[in-house]
Design an enzyme around this catalytic site. Structure first.
Site, PDB file in Angstrom:
ATOM      1  N   PHE A 118     -11.835  -7.840  13.654  1.00  0.00           N
ATOM      2  CA  PHE A 118     -10.747  -8.306  12.801  1.00  0.00           C
ATOM      3  C   PHE A 118     -10.337  -7.200  11.828  1.00  0.00           C
ATOM      4  O   PHE A 118     -11.168  -6.600  11.159  1.00  0.00           O
ATOM      5  CB  PHE A 118     -11.185  -9.560  12.029  1.00  0.00           C
ATOM      6  CG  PHE A 118     -10.106 -10.038  11.085  1.00  0.00           C
ATOM      7  CD1 PHE A 118      -8.873 -10.472  11.571  1.00  0.00           C
ATOM      8  CD2 PHE A 118     -10.308 -10.025   9.709  1.00  0.00           C
ATOM      9  CE1 PHE A 118      -7.880 -10.897  10.699  1.00  0.00           C
ATOM     10  CE2 PHE A 118      -9.313 -10.453   8.838  1.00  0.00           C
ATOM     11  CZ  PHE A 118      -8.091 -10.883   9.330  1.00  0.00           C
ATOM     12  N   GLN A 119      -9.053  -6.919  11.777  1.00  0.00           N
ATOM     13  CA  GLN A 119      -8.470  -5.886  10.927  1.00  0.00           C
ATOM     14  C   GLN A 119      -9.060  -4.508  11.175  1.00  0.00           C
ATOM     15  O   GLN A 119      -9.247  -3.714  10.257  1.00  0.00           O
ATOM     16  CB  GLN A 119      -8.592  -6.258   9.443  1.00  0.00           C
ATOM     17  CG  GLN A 119      -7.769  -7.509   9.129  1.00  0.00           C
ATOM     18  CD  GLN A 119      -7.515  -7.704   7.654  1.00  0.00           C
ATOM     19  OE1 GLN A 119      -8.362  -7.388   6.826  1.00  0.00           O
ATOM     20  NE2 GLN A 119      -6.341  -8.233   7.324  1.00  0.00           N
TER      21      GLN A 119
ATOM     22  N   MET B 127      24.217   8.514   2.693  1.00  0.00           N
ATOM     23  CA  MET B 127      24.052   9.811   3.344  1.00  0.00           C
ATOM     24  C   MET B 127      24.371   9.724   4.826  1.00  0.00           C
ATOM     25  O   MET B 127      25.007  10.603   5.404  1.00  0.00           O
ATOM     26  CB  MET B 127      22.625  10.336   3.132  1.00  0.00           C
ATOM     27  CG  MET B 127      22.382  11.699   3.719  1.00  0.00           C
ATOM     28  SD  MET B 127      23.538  12.911   3.077  1.00  0.00           S
ATOM     29  CE  MET B 127      22.577  13.647   1.770  1.00  0.00           C
TER      30      MET B 127
ATOM     31  N   LYS C  80     -17.550  -0.780   5.899  1.00  0.00           N
ATOM     32  CA  LYS C  80     -18.002  -1.700   4.848  1.00  0.00           C
ATOM     33  C   LYS C  80     -19.515  -1.649   4.657  1.00  0.00           C
ATOM     34  O   LYS C  80     -20.009  -1.664   3.522  1.00  0.00           O
ATOM     35  CB  LYS C  80     -17.564  -3.123   5.226  1.00  0.00           C
ATOM     36  CG  LYS C  80     -17.697  -4.111   4.090  1.00  0.00           C
ATOM     37  CD  LYS C  80     -17.036  -5.434   4.471  1.00  0.00           C
ATOM     38  CE  LYS C  80     -17.133  -6.423   3.321  1.00  0.00           C
ATOM     39  NZ  LYS C  80     -16.480  -7.708   3.680  1.00  0.00           N
TER      40      LYS C  80
ATOM     41  N   GLU D 150       0.816  -1.218   0.000  1.00  0.00           N
ATOM     42  CA  GLU D 150       0.000   0.000   0.000  1.00  0.00           C
ATOM     43  C   GLU D 150       0.846   1.262   0.000  1.00  0.00           C
ATOM     44  O   GLU D 150       0.438   2.284  -0.552  1.00  0.00           O
ATOM     45  CB  GLU D 150      -0.955  -0.009   1.195  1.00  0.00           C
ATOM     46  CG  GLU D 150      -2.115  -1.004   1.073  1.00  0.00           C
ATOM     47  CD  GLU D 150      -1.746  -2.408   1.519  1.00  0.00           C
ATOM     48  OE1 GLU D 150      -0.559  -2.676   1.787  1.00  0.00           O
ATOM     49  OE2 GLU D 150      -2.661  -3.259   1.598  1.00  0.00           O
TER      50      GLU D 150
HETATM   51  C1  LIG Z   1      12.421   5.330   5.591  1.00  0.00           C
HETATM   52  C2  LIG Z   1      13.705   5.955   5.982  1.00  0.00           C
HETATM   53  N1  LIG Z   1      14.541   5.349   6.861  1.00  0.00           N
HETATM   54  C3  LIG Z   1      15.711   5.909   7.200  1.00  0.00           C
HETATM   55  C4  LIG Z   1      16.084   7.117   6.676  1.00  0.00           C
HETATM   56  C5  LIG Z   1      17.401   7.754   7.089  1.00  0.00           C
HETATM   57  N2  LIG Z   1      18.287   7.875   5.899  1.00  0.00           N
HETATM   58  C6  LIG Z   1      18.392   9.019   5.197  1.00  0.00           C
HETATM   59  S1  LIG Z   1      19.378   8.873   3.875  1.00  0.00           S
HETATM   60  C7  LIG Z   1      19.737   7.281   4.252  1.00  0.00           C
HETATM   61  C8  LIG Z   1      20.684   6.468   3.401  1.00  0.00           C
HETATM   62  C9  LIG Z   1      20.172   6.172   2.046  1.00  0.00           C
HETATM   63  O1  LIG Z   1      20.990   5.179   1.487  1.00  0.00           O
HETATM   64  P1  LIG Z   1      20.877   4.808  -0.032  1.00  0.00           P
HETATM   65  O2  LIG Z   1      19.464   4.598  -0.398  1.00  0.00           O
HETATM   66  O3  LIG Z   1      21.807   3.701  -0.356  1.00  0.00           O
HETATM   67  O4  LIG Z   1      21.336   6.161  -0.764  1.00  0.00           O
HETATM   68  P2  LIG Z   1      22.773   6.860  -0.729  1.00  0.00           P
HETATM   69  O5  LIG Z   1      22.748   7.885   0.360  1.00  0.00           O
HETATM   70  O6  LIG Z   1      23.779   5.792  -0.501  1.00  0.00           O
HETATM   71  O7  LIG Z   1      22.867   7.507  -2.065  1.00  0.00           O
HETATM   72  C10 LIG Z   1      19.066   6.887   5.415  1.00  0.00           C
HETATM   73  C11 LIG Z   1      19.192   5.552   6.041  1.00  0.00           C
HETATM   74  C12 LIG Z   1      15.182   7.736   5.788  1.00  0.00           C
HETATM   75  N3  LIG Z   1      15.424   8.933   5.249  1.00  0.00           N
HETATM   76  N4  LIG Z   1      14.023   7.139   5.429  1.00  0.00           N
END
Ligand SMILES: Cc1ncc(C[n+]2csc(CCOP(=O)(O)OP(=O)(O)O)c2C)c(N)n1
Ligand SMILES: [Mg+2]
Lengths: 156, 588
Positions: free
Chosen positions: B115-116, B487, B165, B48
């Site tokens: 349920f749900q 990042m 529903k 979803e």
């Molecule tokens: C759902 C979610 N979980 C954690 C984060 C924290 N976060 C921000 S950037 C990042 C790393 C992203 O890694 P990747 O997708 O490999 O991209 P890169 O930075 O390596 O280009 C994380 C874990 C987030 N923004 N969103």
């Protein structure tokens, strides 16, 4: 901290109180008092919220964010100089009738019921400070039970 | 007439063509009716959350077309609705109109832990613009129309409609009437004021004419009100440079001589230094969030602020304004452009000074892009993005995920066409790109769409390859694979002494993953293979996955540390510099 009263007119719908209180929680305030009643207009409620905040800009932020809710019609702050803030307390007091006589005329109270020689249920109305002073003077140790409404306020 | 029929009728009347979603017990009546009607194109997501982002993509990309559409996603109760939460919260943070319709357990069992059953209204209330739960079939049409009205007017946002529903199946009462043409929602507490008032506009013009070192800000409101072209005209008319928020990008051409590029945490030196030195900030449709301002009490100390913003609660929230114009950006720019008092100034000294700021990192970046590889001869993301930009002449639609690659795509693609850049900004939700790209492609079928993800984010919604496969959706998928949650790794490099906790990651063989969905895959490891691979994806009629093996040590600079001011801007890699890097960062 400065005590603030925020007056909001809202639609009388389920969930509105939820939204308002959720916003105040999200902004990390603890509600001092909150009273809700019907207003003159059918379907519109009147909410008075008091909380502590010194910073005027932050109070304006709360007001603007409350106004953002589709169910909130208008919001403003009421300050003590330009509005009346009042509450009502119902108090069960363990005192002799004679003890209460001293306070007639000085405080706005009414005996609702004398349950026994030294047990009275009284109702006192006034400002928060006024009620506090009354209770102090009567003696907090005589208070068996107390119910306070919280503040409601009206612009002068 | 039944609730479900009226629900679909109202959607049809609102111009809905696509329904994104996933079925389950509590929404079965609506799906059944939808199938019988046959007048919607149903796109089944594989989760979803995917459906929520697809509907975002459709709303975002279509708003600048002749046929703006509001994305609609549907799910069942309980787990289905809860899986929508992240996508809805994301739409809320980014002011994207989306309608989410969730099935709910029957009214007779609500609040019995049926349920749900989940308290969808309770959960969604703080993360969307409005929630509804119609309790009778008679309320359905009114609710849907009001929902669209609320979602799309003023500052846009998601609206959640939770339909029990039994209400879906219920017959309307004998006396039921509804006329869409004359319907006006009764919302005495809902205001928005699109038209700018004269008085603040006059004061704004005075400030603009008086200022010597002005900077204009282009925020998401410029894109959302379709005012990119007006902004360009206005910038040229008054000769004022423009800095962009993440979501303001692509409102006007990135290489316009007055463009300063992106501002804020990973903004350009020229944008951030210009803001520091400015005597006037003229901001259009943005909210001065912390990624934009850094430390507030050091932000633009000597500048007056003109704030044009449709949401009054954003005005004076983070930055004190000198002049507030609570209005629609398009209308305000229209008024400003037509005002004979607004004048051109050469601003030679100011623009020269800014040219100096442009030079601070220019050489370094140019060399890096040209070298194209890092230490182990692994590819640099900025180089890949720059090549993509050259090859597509900056005219394609870019849908980014969240991470280093996102900042690279924001900074190094030369956006030429308005509303061609999409990302999760306010929430920064990893995994948004792949499903959002599907919605973007459906909204703009004649344009080329690139989904750009990191190895981490790609795997958060990789299941939507199934949707791409099933509907032959032609999105070009780029995975910038650096083997890390890059990042966060960058923050660890800068602020946690290079302790890489929880950031290295082993990924599956993306080739087999793509092939499992019948999608061709190319792995690119050499500099000279970048352009041919991109070209192959362009020439291929359909989706393709391009995986680039990237240097994990690459960083996106400059960087203003979280909680720092622009003075603390880091412009070179700590390996090359032994600067004291200041305080610890909070989580990325
Ligand atoms: C759902 C979610 N979980 C954690 C984060 C924290 N976060 C921000 S950037 C990042 C790393 C992203 O890694 P990747 O997708 O490999 O991209 P890169 O930075 O390596 O280009 C994380 C874990 C987030 N923004 N969103
Ligand atoms: Mg990565």
């Amino acid at each position: 901290m400065k005590r603030r009263a925020i007056l909001a007119f809202t639609l009388d719908h389920p969930g509105v109180l939820n939204k308002v209180s959720m916003l105040i929680r999200k902004k990390m305030y603890n509600v001092d008092t909150l009273t809700v009643c019907r207003s003159r207009i059918p379907g519109v409620s009147r909410m008075t919220i008091t909380l502590q905040e010194d910073d005027q800009a932050k109070v304006l932020q709360i007001i603007k964010q409350l106004e953002k809710f589709t169910e909130v019609i208008s919001v403003k702050e009421l300050d003590t100089n330009h509005s009346y803030w009042r509450e009502v307390a119902i108090v069960k007091l363990e005192v002799d009738a004679g003890h209460l006589d001293d306070f007639h005329g000085r405080y706005n109270f009414e005996v609702l019921e004398q349950k026994s020689e030294d047990m009275h249920i009284i109702q006192v109305a006034g400002s928060t400070r006024n009620i506090d002073a009354f209770l102090d003077e009567v003696g907090q140790e005589h208070v068996v039970e107390i119910a306070r409404t919280g503040v409601t306020a009206l612009e002068k | 007439m039944t609730g479900k029929k009226l629900l679909l009728k109202a959607l049809k009347e609102r111009g809905v063509k696509y329904l994104f979603g996933y079925i389950g017990g509590a929404i079965m009546p609506v799906f059944d009716e939808m199938e019988k009607l046959g007048s919607f194109k149903f796109i089944m997501s594989r989760h979803e959350q995917g459906a929520a982002f697809m509907s975002q993509g459709l709303s975002r990309a279509s708003l600048s077309t002749a046929d703006p559409q509001v994305g609609v996603c549907m799910s069942t109760s309980g787990p289905g609705a809860m899986n929508l939460v992240t996508g809805i919260a994301d739409a809320h943070m980014d002011s994207i109109p989306v309608i989410a319709i969730t099935g709910q357990v029957a009214t007779g069992v609500i609040a019995t832990d049926a349920f749900q059953e989940s308290d969808v209204v309770g959960v969604m209330m703080p993360i969307c613009k409005q929630t509804y739960m119609p309790l009778h079939a008679d309320e359905i049409e009114k609710t849907i129309h009001e929902g669209f009205y609320v979602a799309t007017t003023g500052r846009g946002g998601p609206v959640v409609i939770d339909v029990p529903k039994d209400v879906q199946n219920e017959q309307v009462s004998d006396s039921y009437t509804f006329d869409q043409a004359t319907f006006r929602p009764h919302l005495p507490g809902y205001f928005y004021s699109p038209t700018p008032e004269r008085e603040p506009v006059q004061r704004a013009i005075e400030l603009i004419n008086k200022s010597e070192r002005p900077v204009m800000f282009c925020g998401h409101g410029v894109i959302n009100s379709n005012a990119g072209e007006l902004l360009r005209q206005f910038a040229e008319k008054v000769n004022i440079p423009v800095a962009f928020t993440l979501h303001g990008i692509s409102a006007m051409p990135a290489d316009h001589p007055l463009s300063l590029g992106m501002m804020g945490m990973h903004g350009t030196v020229e944008a951030n230094r210009a803001i520091m030195d400015a005597d006037l900030l003229i901001s259009f449709g943005m909210r001065f969030d912390d990624r934009v301002t850094g430390k507030l009490n050091e932000y633009a100390q000597n500048a007056d602020v003109i704030h044009v913003e449709i949401d009054p609660s954003e005005i004076d929230k983070n930055v004190r304004t000198s002049v507030a114009i609570n209005a629609d950006v398009y209308r305000t720019l229209h008024v400003l452009l037509g005002d004979p008092m607004v004048g051109y100034k050469p601003r030679r000294r100011w623009l020269q000074k800014i040219e100096g700021f442009r030079r601070v990192m220019e050489e370094d970046l140019k060399t890096e892009i040209e070298t194209g590889v890092g230490d182990d001869n692994k590819l640099l993301m900025k180089s890949i993005i720059a090549q993509l930009s050259d090859l597509t002449k900056g005219r394609d639609l870019i849908v980014s995920d969240v991470g280093q690659h996102q900042m690279m795509a924001a900074r190094f693609y030369n956006y030429q066409t308005t509303n061609s850049w999409y990302a999760s900004g306010g929430a920064g939700t990893m995994g948004c790109s792949l499903p959002m790209a599907i919605g973007v492609k459906l909204a703009r079928p004649d344009e080329r769409v690139w989904s750009i993800s990191g190895d981490g984010g790609f795997q958060m919604n990789a299941q939507e390859l199934g949707t791409i496969m099933e509907h032959n959706i032609d999105v070009k998928i780029i995975i910038l694979n650096n083997g890390y949650l890059g990042m966060v790794r960058q923050w660890q490099t800068f602020f946690f002494d290079g302790c890489y906790a929880g950031t290295p990651m082993r990924s599956p063989d993306f080739k087999f993953l793509a092939q499992a969905y019948g999608i061709p895959h190319r792995k690119v490891e050499k500099l000279q293979d970048i352009a041919p691979a991109l070209q192959e994806a362009i020439d291929h009629p359909g989706a393709m996955v391009l995986e680039f093996i990237c240097d994990p040590a690459e960083v996106i600079l400059p960087m203003v540390p979280s909680g720092g001011g622009f003075e603390d801007m880091i412009v070179s890699h700590p390996r090359k510099h032994n600067d004291n890097l200041g305080q610890e960062g909070e989580a990325a």
